[in-house]
Design a protein around this motif. Sequence first.
Motif, PDB file in Angstrom:
ATOM      1  N   LEU A 174      -5.030   6.847  -1.597  1.00 18.06           N
ATOM      2  CA  LEU A 174      -4.491   5.643  -0.957  1.00 18.06           C
ATOM      3  C   LEU A 174      -4.391   4.591  -2.056  1.00 18.06           C
ATOM      4  N   ARG A 175      -3.343   3.792  -1.976  1.00 19.08           N
ATOM      5  CA  ARG A 175      -3.085   2.843  -3.052  1.00 19.08           C
ATOM      6  C   ARG A 175      -2.757   1.468  -2.504  1.00 19.08           C
ATOM      7  N   GLY A 176      -3.337   0.487  -3.120  1.00 17.92           N
ATOM      8  CA  GLY A 176      -2.993  -0.889  -2.790  1.00 17.92           C
ATOM      9  C   GLY A 176      -2.283  -1.496  -3.973  1.00 17.92           C
TER      10      GLY A 176
ATOM     11  N   MET B 157       0.856  -1.196   0.000  1.00 12.93           N
ATOM     12  CA  MET B 157       0.000   0.000   0.000  1.00 12.93           C
ATOM     13  C   MET B 157       0.881   1.231   0.000  1.00 12.93           C
ATOM     14  N   SER B 158       0.300   2.340  -0.381  1.00 11.61           N
ATOM     15  CA  SER B 158       1.030   3.598  -0.303  1.00 11.61           C
ATOM     16  C   SER B 158       0.034   4.748  -0.220  1.00 11.61           C
TER      17      SER B 158
END
Lengths: 123, 123
Positions: free
Chosen positions: A11-13, A1-2
């Motif tokens: 938000l990033r997976g 994630m980031s």
Amino acid sequence: MSHEAGNLDELRGILGNALAIKAFRDGTLPFPYGATIAKLTWKHVPSVGDDAALGSMRAFVPGAATAVQIMVKDSKKYAATGGWGFGRFIGGKPVDEAQHATCFPCRQANAKGHDFAFTRYAP
Amino acid sequence: MSHEAGNLDELRGILGNALAIKAFRDGTLPFPYGATIAKLTWKHVPSVGDDAALGSMRAFVPGAATAVQIMVKDSKKYAATGGWGFGRFIGGKPVDEAQHATCFPCRQANAKGHDFAFTRYAP
């Protein structure tokens, strides 16, 4: 994630298939044929319930989905772009060719030492 | 996944077993027997490579792992705490009883309407 705190505020997976995850864990570069990495992104929105519990606005969760991005390793098929085929989808549809054409040059400039993948493995 | 911008400054990944994920997707409350939710947390640290590409400090990735937290549904075994057994582990070891005892009261005060689970499903 980031987490991207800039204009995108996302938000990033980041997901990998078994070949990609094994390469991340083993530190294998370049990634093998068939390795596939997907990035799912959502807006970064406050979590009302968590903030009530915490007493201040500081918890964030995924909001609306924004994009799906995929990279697939096939050194023959994608020889011109570092062995990776790139895809970016918004609302289920691929982005236009002009946007698509930016994937490899950015990675060539910034992630060449990690086989063009920005994502690192967080154990 | 989520992001806590307060003292903890963490990125968090929330995982569920098949029972928990099905309940999240279907909107089933309360969660069924055996549903298990795990939260993995890491420090929220700048991504040097991404920031170089983006031209400013705005990309964040997981740093050092900070804790593992688990909740398991068993309405008989954990009748006194909303049907959930809670665990919190730091460096692979369970936290002390005083800290453990805070799990349910906080959820009772703040997440009672969602079967004591803060996490919501982000489609």
